[in-house]
Motif scaffolding. Structure first.
Motif, PDB file in Angstrom:
ATOM      1  N   LEU A   1      21.881 -27.829 -19.010  1.00 40.94           N
ATOM      2  CA  LEU A   1      21.247 -27.971 -17.696  1.00 40.94           C
ATOM      3  C   LEU A   1      20.124 -26.694 -17.568  1.00 40.94           C
ATOM      4  CD1 LEU A   1      21.340 -28.934 -14.885  1.00 40.94           C
ATOM      5  CD2 LEU A   1      23.043 -27.094 -14.497  1.00 40.94           C
ATOM      6  N   THR A   2      20.639 -25.595 -17.854  1.00 35.56           N
ATOM      7  CA  THR A   2      19.582 -24.363 -17.490  1.00 35.56           C
ATOM      8  C   THR A   2      18.648 -23.894 -18.463  1.00 35.56           C
ATOM      9  OG1 THR A   2      21.232 -22.853 -18.524  1.00 35.56           O
ATOM     10  CG2 THR A   2      21.649 -23.369 -16.269  1.00 35.56           C
ATOM     11  N   ALA A   3      18.813 -24.524 -19.666  1.00 35.36           N
ATOM     12  CA  ALA A   3      17.683 -24.314 -20.681  1.00 35.36           C
ATOM     13  C   ALA A   3      17.119 -25.526 -21.316  1.00 35.36           C
ATOM     14  CB  ALA A   3      18.139 -23.015 -21.615  1.00 35.36           C
ATOM     15  N   GLY A   4      17.728 -26.454 -20.967  1.00 33.21           N
ATOM     16  CA  GLY A   4      17.445 -27.918 -22.027  1.00 33.21           C
ATOM     17  C   GLY A   4      17.711 -27.735 -23.198  1.00 33.21           C
TER      18      GLY A   4
ATOM     19  N   ASP B   1      32.846 -19.026 -13.738  1.00 27.93           N
ATOM     20  CA  ASP B   1      33.336 -20.272 -12.936  1.00 27.93           C
ATOM     21  C   ASP B   1      32.695 -20.648 -11.684  1.00 27.93           C
ATOM     22  OD1 ASP B   1      34.984 -20.108 -15.202  1.00 27.93           O
ATOM     23  OD2 ASP B   1      36.724 -19.905 -14.008  1.00 27.93           O
ATOM     24  N   ASN B   2      32.056 -21.955 -11.901  1.00 28.01           N
ATOM     25  CA  ASN B   2      31.164 -22.346 -10.802  1.00 28.01           C
ATOM     26  C   ASN B   2      31.297 -23.983 -10.658  1.00 28.01           C
ATOM     27  OD1 ASN B   2      28.683 -23.736 -12.565  1.00 28.01           O
ATOM     28  ND2 ASN B   2      29.337 -21.503 -13.164  1.00 28.01           N
ATOM     29  N   GLY B   3      30.875 -24.635  -9.833  1.00 26.92           N
ATOM     30  CA  GLY B   3      30.812 -26.142  -9.734  1.00 26.92           C
ATOM     31  C   GLY B   3      29.754 -26.696 -10.446  1.00 26.92           C
ATOM     32  N   VAL B   4      28.640 -26.034 -10.663  1.00 29.54           N
ATOM     33  CA  VAL B   4      27.523 -26.549 -11.277  1.00 29.54           C
ATOM     34  C   VAL B   4      27.733 -27.253 -12.911  1.00 29.54           C
ATOM     35  CG1 VAL B   4      25.213 -26.287 -12.399  1.00 29.54           C
ATOM     36  CG2 VAL B   4      25.875 -25.387  -9.812  1.00 29.54           C
TER      37      VAL B   4
ATOM     38  N   VAL C   1      26.646 -30.305  -6.629  1.00 32.87           N
ATOM     39  CA  VAL C   1      25.826 -31.666  -6.890  1.00 32.87           C
ATOM     40  C   VAL C   1      24.458 -31.315  -7.860  1.00 32.87           C
ATOM     41  CG1 VAL C   1      24.686 -33.637  -5.787  1.00 32.87           C
ATOM     42  CG2 VAL C   1      26.660 -32.480  -4.507  1.00 32.87           C
ATOM     43  N   VAL C   2      24.741 -32.013  -8.936  1.00 28.21           N
ATOM     44  CA  VAL C   2      23.421 -32.000  -9.889  1.00 28.21           C
ATOM     45  C   VAL C   2      23.045 -33.416  -9.879  1.00 28.21           C
ATOM     46  CG1 VAL C   2      24.135 -29.833 -10.948  1.00 28.21           C
ATOM     47  CG2 VAL C   2      24.924 -32.085 -11.941  1.00 28.21           C
ATOM     48  N   SER C   3      21.679 -33.377 -10.387  1.00 25.51           N
ATOM     49  CA  SER C   3      21.198 -34.702 -10.775  1.00 25.51           C
ATOM     50  C   SER C   3      20.751 -34.715 -12.425  1.00 25.51           C
ATOM     51  CB  SER C   3      19.681 -35.224  -9.789  1.00 25.51           C
ATOM     52  OG  SER C   3      18.665 -34.080 -10.188  1.00 25.51           O
ATOM     53  N   ASP C   4      20.453 -36.027 -12.804  1.00 24.60           N
ATOM     54  CA  ASP C   4      20.235 -36.186 -14.188  1.00 24.60           C
ATOM     55  C   ASP C   4      18.749 -35.654 -14.462  1.00 24.60           C
ATOM     56  OD1 ASP C   4      18.889 -38.247 -12.562  1.00 24.60           O
ATOM     57  OD2 ASP C   4      19.398 -39.627 -14.154  1.00 24.60           O
ATOM     58  N   ASP C   5      17.857 -35.157 -13.375  1.00 26.43           N
ATOM     59  CA  ASP C   5      16.584 -34.603 -13.886  1.00 26.43           C
ATOM     60  C   ASP C   5      16.937 -33.137 -13.972  1.00 26.43           C
ATOM     61  OD1 ASP C   5      16.905 -34.447 -11.390  1.00 26.43           O
ATOM     62  OD2 ASP C   5      15.083 -35.537 -10.906  1.00 26.43           O
ATOM     63  N   ARG C   6      18.061 -32.720 -14.012  1.00 23.59           N
ATOM     64  CA  ARG C   6      18.564 -31.363 -14.125  1.00 23.59           C
ATOM     65  C   ARG C   6      18.267 -30.336 -12.913  1.00 23.59           C
ATOM     66  NH1 ARG C   6      15.587 -29.596 -19.419  1.00 23.59           N
ATOM     67  NH2 ARG C   6      15.984 -27.305 -18.491  1.00 23.59           N
ATOM     68  N   GLU C   7      18.392 -31.251 -11.864  1.00 20.19           N
ATOM     69  CA  GLU C   7      18.045 -30.151 -10.527  1.00 20.19           C
ATOM     70  C   GLU C   7      19.661 -30.039 -10.112  1.00 20.19           C
ATOM     71  OE1 GLU C   7      15.619 -30.545  -6.495  1.00 20.19           O
ATOM     72  OE2 GLU C   7      15.307 -32.223  -7.969  1.00 20.19           O
ATOM     73  N   ILE C   8      19.697 -28.788  -9.500  1.00 23.83           N
ATOM     74  CA  ILE C   8      20.840 -28.514  -8.935  1.00 23.83           C
ATOM     75  C   ILE C   8      20.534 -28.624  -7.355  1.00 23.83           C
ATOM     76  CG2 ILE C   8      22.637 -26.487  -8.237  1.00 23.83           C
ATOM     77  CD1 ILE C   8      21.575 -25.260 -11.016  1.00 23.83           C
TER      78      ILE C   8
END
Ligand code: KG4
Ligand code: ZN
Length: 358
Positions: free
Chosen positions: A120-123, A312-315, A17-24
């Motif tokens: 997501l991880t580096a903007g 491979d991952n869900g993120v 589950v991720v959010s639009d403020d780039r939080e996992i």
């Protein structure tokens, strides 16, 4: 905005589950161990294992995230390309949830999941130059926006990860081969054997790894009493040397084409600043360091997802789903999983033109 992503296109059953403020907010990855004894992924075995675990993985992910199903805005699933039995399992789970919760369903191209992870991880911002290297794919692309890609080059035979896996298999190193080759290469002499760089003078940006693999095979055969790879007896150091030479040459093959791709990218996308690597092979530290140098020499910023988000991952699926959802690129429950799905065919479709809320 929060999105659940489900991945089941190969041998990882995963959700996040991720959010639009780039939080996992929460994630679970289950790597199927069932394939180890076969030296590669067996599609039917993978599909059954996905089916067995998908519900508990989703439940655990939501629990870890502290999110109730009703709080999700959309549910995304890796919907191809991949092993179709596994893809169907994830897509059906996502559609069922979307229908039951009256939420949006987003069909994510697995490759787009890899391609957008660095955002997501580096903007990283659009446009960027991407080297996508996984077990099934090897492409150089410009990522212009969500669903908008210009493919500059692709492998004409084996994918980069596939070549790592095949070389590892010939050396009896188990599956997946990439991590083991990287580990052994560390102790090897990368200049001991001279290996070919297929297509280096082809004038285009395509890649080929099959000749490289054949050259490695010939070296291994020379250690065999009857010339058969299966019977080769190699001293430990020689295995390490072969791994080091293969890893170095495969990396050089990628760099030769990327060097040219960078010239094209700079000339045609003057706003672009980043060189990004993604996909399982992007977990390789030797390759990452070489790419970092290449980017620096060309005044580009290098971005690679943390190693656990390369394979491979869900993120990655949750994030690509979120980006698509933000643009209204949702899908109807009639969406059919796609075993083949080229990334540059992934043109965005407005929600109104077929994609609607479940
Ligand atoms: O992206 P991924 O998890 O699955 C696909 O979508 O294909 O990539 C898996 C591939 C395998 O071929 C594996 O050997 C390779 O990525 N890989 C590596 C490394 N870690 C995984 N290759 C080279 N070095 C690594 N450290
Ligand atoms: Zn993948």
């Amino acid at each position: 905005m929060i999105v659940l992503g489900i991945e089941s296109s190969c041998d990882e059953t995963a959700a996040a589950v991720v959010s639009d403020d780039r939080e996992i907010l929460g994630e679970v990855v289950l790597s199927q161990e069932e394939h180890k004894k076969f030296g590669g992924v067996v599609p039917e075995v993978a599909a059954r294992a996905h089916l067995e675990h998908i519900d508990e993985i989703i439940e655990l992910t939501l629990k870890k995230a502290g999110v109730k199903p009703q709080e999700l805005d959309a549910i995304a699933a890796s919907s191809g390309p991949g092993l179709i039995g596994g893809v169907v399992v994830g897509v059906m789970a996502a559609k069922a949830l979307a229908l039951a919760l009256n939420k949006h369903f987003v069909a994510v191209n697995h490759l787009e999941g890899h391609a957008l992870t660095a955002r997501l991880t580096a903007g990283v911002t659009y446009p960027y130059l991407l080297l996508l290297v996984s077990g099934g794919h090897c492409q150089i692309l410009v990522v212009k926006d969500v669903g908008q890609y210009e493919r500059l080059g692709t492998t004409i035979d084996d994918a980069a990860g596939e070549a790592f896996d095949k070389v590892a298999k010939m050396l009896n190193l188990g599956y997946p081969g990439g991590p083991m080759i990287e580990k052994l290469a560390d102790q090897g002499n990368e200049n001991r054997f001279s290996l070919p760089h297929p297509l280096q003078n082809s004038g285009d940006l395509n890649l080929s790894f099959s000749g490289l693999k054949t050259a490695v095979r010939k070296i291994i055969e020379s250690y065999s009493p009857d010339g058969k790879v299966e019977h080769a007896i190699l001293p430990k150091q020689d295995v390490a040397d072969i791994c080091a030479c293969f890893q170095k040459t495969a990396t050089e093959c990628l760099l030769i084409k990327l060097e040219r791709a960078i010239k094209y990218f700079k000339a045609n996308y003057p706003d672009g600043n980043d060189l990004v690597v993604a996909g399982g092979v992007a977990a390789n530290s030797y390759l990452r360091m070489a790419l970092e140098r290449l980017a620096k020499n060309n005044k580009l910023t290098f971005a690679a997802p943390p190693i656990r988000y390369c394979t491979d991952n869900g993120v990655m699926i949750a994030w690509a789903g979120l980006e698509r959802f933000q643009k209204g690129l949702t899908n109807s429950l009639n969406f059919k999983p796609r075993p083949r799905w080229p990334l540059d065919e992934n043109a965005p479709k407005a929600a109104g033109a077929g994609g609607v809320k479940a």
